[in-house]
Design a protein around this motif. Sequence first.
Motif, PDB file in Angstrom:
ATOM      1  N   ILE A 171       0.847   7.203   0.467  1.00 57.69           N
ATOM      2  CA  ILE A 171      -0.534   7.082  -0.008  1.00 57.69           C
ATOM      3  C   ILE A 171      -1.237   5.925   0.697  1.00 57.69           C
ATOM      4  N   ASP A 174      -2.010   6.845   4.226  1.00 57.11           N
ATOM      5  CA  ASP A 174      -3.115   7.808   4.309  1.00 57.11           C
ATOM      6  C   ASP A 174      -4.466   7.153   4.052  1.00 57.11           C
ATOM      7  N   HIS A 175      -4.453   5.927   3.493  1.00 57.05           N
ATOM      8  CA  HIS A 175      -5.704   5.223   3.164  1.00 57.05           C
ATOM      9  C   HIS A 175      -5.653   3.782   3.672  1.00 57.05           C
ATOM     10  N   ARG A 178      -8.185   0.417   2.882  1.00 57.43           N
ATOM     11  CA  ARG A 178      -9.014   0.819   1.755  1.00 57.43           C
ATOM     12  C   ARG A 178      -8.390   0.273   0.479  1.00 57.43           C
ATOM     13  N   LEU A 180      -7.225   0.224  -3.127  1.00 59.55           N
ATOM     14  CA  LEU A 180      -6.860   1.211  -4.135  1.00 59.55           C
ATOM     15  C   LEU A 180      -6.490   0.467  -5.409  1.00 59.55           C
ATOM     16  N   GLN A 184      -6.273   4.427  -9.576  1.00 57.63           N
ATOM     17  CA  GLN A 184      -6.259   5.387  -8.464  1.00 57.63           C
ATOM     18  C   GLN A 184      -4.831   5.677  -8.023  1.00 57.63           C
TER      19      GLN A 184
END
Length: 242
Positions: A171, A174-175, A178, A180, A184
């Motif tokens: 996760i 993939d981000h 960013r 989180l 989330q």
Amino acid sequence: MDTLNKILIVDDDRDIRSLLADYLDNNGYATVTAGEGNAMWAALQEHQIDLVVLDLNLPGDDGLTLCRTLRSKSSLPVIMLTARGEPLDRILGLEMGADDYLPKPFEPRELLARVRSVLRRTQSSHHNQHGEALQKLKFAGWALDMTARHLLSPEGMIVSLSGAEFRMLSIFLDHPNRILNRDQLLNMTHGRDADPFDRSIDIQISRLRQKLREDARSPQIIKTVRNGGYVLAVTVTTEPDA
């Protein structure tokens, strides 16, 4: 797909084993049972198991020891059953690599929901989100092998990950860059089964940082954002498998 999933139930109580096996069998799963550690290892050798339901209190090696040994060899998902349901039991189970936990006593239908949830998360993580060929994701000298589901150190050494750790790191990769927040991350890892008071996110991130050799006081890869959450603060590149 559920009919293809085989569940190994490890519990020293014969009545509980029979009850859970009958219930899961009647809900589309195939089951295998074991009463202690040696029988568990034999079942894993004989059958293609998709998930292990593992009781904490067992004769001989207890559930925590068995889970830790299994996790060192495999990313097979594990749901831990704890007799008391105390926070310490749950934290120890997660630290040993369990993907989820369920305190006794519980309704069989609650275990069924946990089994479905863990299998759904595990199976979905086998596929790249964009439908591309599985690949290695490289970051800060490290690489996550999406095919073998393990971490490669900058020196090329294999670092095993639990199913929960693999999903969490995927996760973040993939981000990248960013922020989180915990809600989330809970939703991404647990979906609608997320418990707003679940502390497993913090435990998994702490364990990931240890495996990434992060300084707990000043992590550089997975950083904590005050009143925000967490962020993977490095660049991520992809390398298709050969």
